[in-house]
Design a protein around this motif. Structure first.
Motif, mmCIF file in Angstrom:
data_model
loop_
_atom_site.group_PDB
_atom_site.id
_atom_site.type_symbol
_atom_site.label_atom_id
_atom_site.label_comp_id
_atom_site.label_asym_id
_atom_site.label_seq_id
_atom_site.Cartn_x
_atom_site.Cartn_y
_atom_site.Cartn_z
ATOM 1 N N MET A 1 9.979 48.989 -35.454
ATOM 2 C CA MET A 1 10.750 47.202 -35.870
ATOM 3 C C MET A 1 12.447 47.918 -35.392
ATOM 4 N N LEU A 2 13.210 49.064 -36.255
ATOM 5 C CA LEU A 2 14.321 49.652 -35.710
ATOM 6 C C LEU A 2 14.246 50.778 -34.990
ATOM 7 N N ASP A 44 11.653 40.088 -47.888
ATOM 8 C CA ASP A 44 12.268 39.200 -46.757
ATOM 9 C C ASP A 44 11.408 38.479 -47.404
ATOM 10 N N LEU A 53 10.073 45.905 -45.779
ATOM 11 C CA LEU A 53 10.244 47.213 -44.177
ATOM 12 C C LEU A 53 11.465 48.620 -44.987
ATOM 13 N N ASP A 68 6.043 48.926 -42.361
ATOM 14 C CA ASP A 68 6.325 47.403 -42.282
ATOM 15 C C ASP A 68 4.772 46.999 -42.435
ATOM 16 N N PHE A 152 19.654 37.862 -38.663
ATOM 17 C CA PHE A 152 18.907 38.389 -38.477
ATOM 18 C C PHE A 152 18.194 38.792 -37.633
ATOM 19 N N SER A 153 17.235 37.390 -36.897
ATOM 20 C CA SER A 153 16.448 37.543 -36.405
ATOM 21 C C SER A 153 16.372 38.046 -34.905
ATOM 22 N N SER A 156 16.940 41.689 -35.640
ATOM 23 C CA SER A 156 15.626 42.454 -35.259
ATOM 24 C C SER A 156 14.958 42.380 -33.970
ATOM 25 N N ASP A 160 13.661 45.716 -31.083
ATOM 26 C CA ASP A 160 12.735 46.537 -31.183
ATOM 27 C C ASP A 160 12.767 46.934 -30.090
#
Length: 161
Positions: A1-2, A44, A53, A68, A152-153, A156, A160
């Motif tokens: 993800m990050l 989430d 996560l 994740d 947040f979407s 992300s 990503d």
């Protein structure tokens, strides 16, 4: 993800109050320059899936993903018809949350941010669900609004690799 992405500078966001707790935690660490390999988690609780996560901030200020994953619980099933959360889905969600909290403990997570999205915004029995999660799982979900969820979407997708 990050993974491999430098920590976000939330001061540059136009609406920083919508920043997810995990990023606030990272910002606090960066401000105090007490960067360590402590682990942090986000949970989430979505209408169909619960996501976990777990990550850490390296000495270079990079967020690295440790875990994740997610599990389908269908918490929002029947919500349109009954306006309440489906009892079978609630129980499945509680079991998944227990498993995720246990995994966080095993992984040495020092702080967890738990959020709920659309199903918990719409359900008439959200308060009961949150109380049950607190009692049985030891985390307190915070229901986020549509703006926060959209932010947040966006974050992300932007971060990503």
């Amino acid at each position: 993800m990050l993974k491999g992405t430098p920590c976000l500078d939330l001061d540059s966001l136009s609406e920083p109050r919508y920043a997810l707790e995990i990023f606030v935690i990272v910002r606090k660490i960066n401000r105090t320059e007490e960067i360590s390999l402590k682990r942090y988690a986000t949970i989430d609780i979505g209408s169909n899936t619960i996501l976990l996560l777990i990550g850490r901030v390296t000495a270079q200020g990079v967020f690295e993903v440790v875990f994740d994953g997610g599990e389908t619980t269908r918490l929002g099933r029947e919500l349109q018809n009954k306006k309440k959360l489906d009892p079978v889905s609630v129980q499945k969600s509680i079991e998944v949350l227990k498993k995720f909290v246990s995994l966080c403990q095993r992984e040495g997570v020092v702080e967890t941010a738990c959020v709920g999205t659309n199903a918990l915004r719409l359900a008439a029995d959200t308060d009961q669900f949150i109380q049950q999660v607190q009692k049985e799982c030891g985390v307190t979900p915070r229901v986020i609004d549509e703006k926060e969820e959209a932010l947040f979407s966006y974050l992300s997708v932007q971060h990503d690799p």
